[in-house]
Write a protein that holds these residues in place. Sequence first.
Motif, PDB file in Angstrom:
ATOM      1  N   LEU A 167      -2.479  29.595   7.084  1.00  0.00           N
ATOM      2  CA  LEU A 167      -2.673  30.664   5.864  1.00  0.00           C
ATOM      3  C   LEU A 167      -1.924  30.006   4.786  1.00  0.00           C
ATOM      4  O   LEU A 167      -0.798  29.884   4.474  1.00  0.00           O
ATOM      5  N   PRO A 168      -2.758  29.765   3.776  1.00  0.00           N
ATOM      6  CA  PRO A 168      -2.565  28.867   2.530  1.00  0.00           C
ATOM      7  C   PRO A 168      -1.659  29.935   1.485  1.00  0.00           C
ATOM      8  O   PRO A 168      -0.871  28.984   0.855  1.00  0.00           O
TER       9      PRO A 168
ATOM     10  N   GLU B 229       6.660  25.555   1.998  1.00  0.00           N
ATOM     11  CA  GLU B 229       6.973  26.908   2.139  1.00  0.00           C
ATOM     12  C   GLU B 229       6.287  27.928   1.801  1.00  0.00           C
ATOM     13  O   GLU B 229       6.225  29.184   2.071  1.00  0.00           O
ATOM     14  N   ASP B 230       5.290  27.825   0.804  1.00  0.00           N
ATOM     15  CA  ASP B 230       4.076  28.623   0.340  1.00  0.00           C
ATOM     16  C   ASP B 230       3.006  28.747   1.097  1.00  0.00           C
ATOM     17  O   ASP B 230       2.136  29.854   0.919  1.00  0.00           O
TER      18      ASP B 230
ATOM     19  N   TYR C 199      -6.160  37.094   1.099  1.00  0.00           N
ATOM     20  CA  TYR C 199      -5.135  36.063   1.871  1.00  0.00           C
ATOM     21  C   TYR C 199      -6.246  35.239   2.753  1.00  0.00           C
ATOM     22  O   TYR C 199      -6.768  35.569   3.665  1.00  0.00           O
ATOM     23  N   ILE C 200      -6.418  33.984   2.336  1.00  0.00           N
ATOM     24  CA  ILE C 200      -7.280  33.048   3.112  1.00  0.00           C
ATOM     25  C   ILE C 200      -6.558  32.838   4.481  1.00  0.00           C
ATOM     26  O   ILE C 200      -5.610  32.479   4.508  1.00  0.00           O
ATOM     27  N   SER C 201      -7.811  32.676   5.432  1.00  0.00           N
ATOM     28  CA  SER C 201      -7.071  32.249   6.615  1.00  0.00           C
ATOM     29  C   SER C 201      -8.244  30.983   7.049  1.00  0.00           C
ATOM     30  O   SER C 201      -9.483  31.650   7.124  1.00  0.00           O
TER      31      SER C 201
ATOM     32  N   LEU D  63      -7.021  20.925   9.012  1.00  0.00           N
ATOM     33  CA  LEU D  63      -6.876  22.368   8.260  1.00  0.00           C
ATOM     34  C   LEU D  63      -6.588  22.220   6.808  1.00  0.00           C
ATOM     35  O   LEU D  63      -7.091  22.575   5.812  1.00  0.00           O
ATOM     36  N   MET D  64      -5.487  21.316   6.526  1.00  0.00           N
ATOM     37  CA  MET D  64      -4.879  21.000   5.319  1.00  0.00           C
ATOM     38  C   MET D  64      -5.823  20.178   4.386  1.00  0.00           C
ATOM     39  O   MET D  64      -6.121  20.556   3.155  1.00  0.00           O
ATOM     40  N   ARG D  65      -6.301  19.223   4.935  1.00  0.00           N
ATOM     41  CA  ARG D  65      -7.331  18.375   4.111  1.00  0.00           C
ATOM     42  C   ARG D  65      -8.492  19.401   3.799  1.00  0.00           C
ATOM     43  O   ARG D  65      -9.269  19.406   2.704  1.00  0.00           O
TER      44      ARG D  65
END
Length: 603
Positions: free
Chosen positions: A130-131, A162-163, A119-121, A187-189
């Motif tokens: 939390l991807p 959603e995921d 569970y990556i953070s 963080l998304m990039r």
Amino acid sequence: MKHTMLVNAVHKEQMRMATVNEKGKLIEFNIQMSVKEPITGNIYKGKVLKVERGLQAAFVDYGGVKDGFLPLKDVSPGYFVEPESPQAGGKPLLKAGQEIIVQAVRDASGNKGALLTSYISLPGRYLVLLPNKPGGGISRKIESEEDRKKIKNLMEQIKIPEDMGFIVRTAGINRTKQEILRDYQLLMRLWKEIYKKASIINAPLLIYQETDFGVRSLRDYLTPEIDEILVDDYETFRKMRVYLKAVAPRNVRIVKQYKEKNPLFESFQLEEQIRVIYQERVELKSGGYIIINPTEAMITIDVNSGRGSNKRTIEETAFKTNIEASEEIARQLRLRDLGGLIVIDFIDMADKKHIAEVEKSFKKALSIDRARIQLSRISKFGMLELSRQKKQSTIQEISYTTCPYCKGSGLRPSLEYAALGAFRKIESEAVKGIYSELRIILPHEIAGYILNQKRNEILNLETAFGLNLHISGSTEMPWDKLDIRQIIKEQVLEKLAVQEELPLKAAENSVLKDEQKEPVKKKSRRRPRHKKRRTVEMKTDGSLSAIPPVTTTEENLPAMPFPPLEAGPLVITQTEAKETVVASEPKEPAIPINEKEKSDESF
């Protein structure tokens, strides 16, 4: 109260961060050594080696020295595969050889490998992304219902897949939508780059490493109380400004480069406060003190009144000392980054109001701690237990190494104990009766003790077994070690060569080989198929008999570095400790002990 953050990164071998208040008192401290860079937070592409159902965990090769430990409860459902055989009960499984993206939760320590999770953070300034774990959350440190409701309404305006999930950090209080959105996009990039890299490489390999030390200091330690940040290294200063421009542009102005000649920490008188962090005893202003002692199972902290007993009653002394100690203990837990189970032995108090007041004071002092803490009450024995989240190695573990001589015990055998142990080993070699000469190398003080205090015993050994003993000292020999070099008697070799039908040189090698064998711990009941060569002993009638081998290195004594040799008339030859050697040619005989006794010199 305004705080100042200091980043000392001019020496890349050791980078330090400190936060001080207006009075110059150390509030936060962090350190990173280049030789012990932490792996906590790093993301790897690993390969599952095996799955242990009994442990409910898997061992993963992620590229570290030791395999990582991955609990099955921390495996994302997306990595489970359907079983091929019906014996598995139809439940999805994690297979050996499967490649998986994991993140280090805790560094490897001792015999334990790193603790991993799938569970990556990804922590940012205001959010934790939390991807692969859907859902949202708010830090437990934010207790106000009004603040939590405000943050929840703000996050509903940001579209998150959603995921994926998120956690709003404490620093996210009173932040605008634009600031939160900027941090989320950053963080998304970062996650997209990590996922792309993981899809084109083979395990095991490091995919993402935690950010620069200065940037990490901003991310984790920057609070609204900090109104100035001083950095003594230009490259670190530049990276910190770039980071703040991306996540908090209005804070860029507080980052300044320190250009004075006087060292940064020295100008704020911090070196002495940092030195106390590594000591087990911490003094209190009232005259009392606390003792912090980390052990394998837990960390114990003892509170003592010391010289602070100038109050009217014992109860008042205990109460005042405990109140002061509770604030200092909370500070030391942050500075040393102590984690796990912690037990505090407060001074016994009879008044229940005093007990409640100490608990309240300690809870308030812990409220500014970034780590997650579970706190209990003071028991009837005066003990208070708490559990503090351990994110990385302690400050002492990062900066110090275990002593190779005492193995961390802080103790060593006395001179007499070590010397007698060494003499027994010499005696066990001499009584074999097969050596014409023994050359023994010992630490200086032990060699001097044996030559001075065991002269008669050495003389008796030389006379009884017809050998010469040479005892010398070495500065490089550890306190619990000794080295013995043997020269075998010619008649012993000749007898053995005749019995075994071997050349003289081969007989020498045979005896040496048997001498160096490890003693058998448990005898086998099976009859040996081949005849084994054994060490031989010369009897009075000229026959040979077998004796068990004995190792020539003292291993039974606790280790400790030896002290310097005291001045005196004794002169000991310094030699280098080497491997055991058997001489094939006769050497010049040494002066017997009895000849030395005729001189007027005393050892």
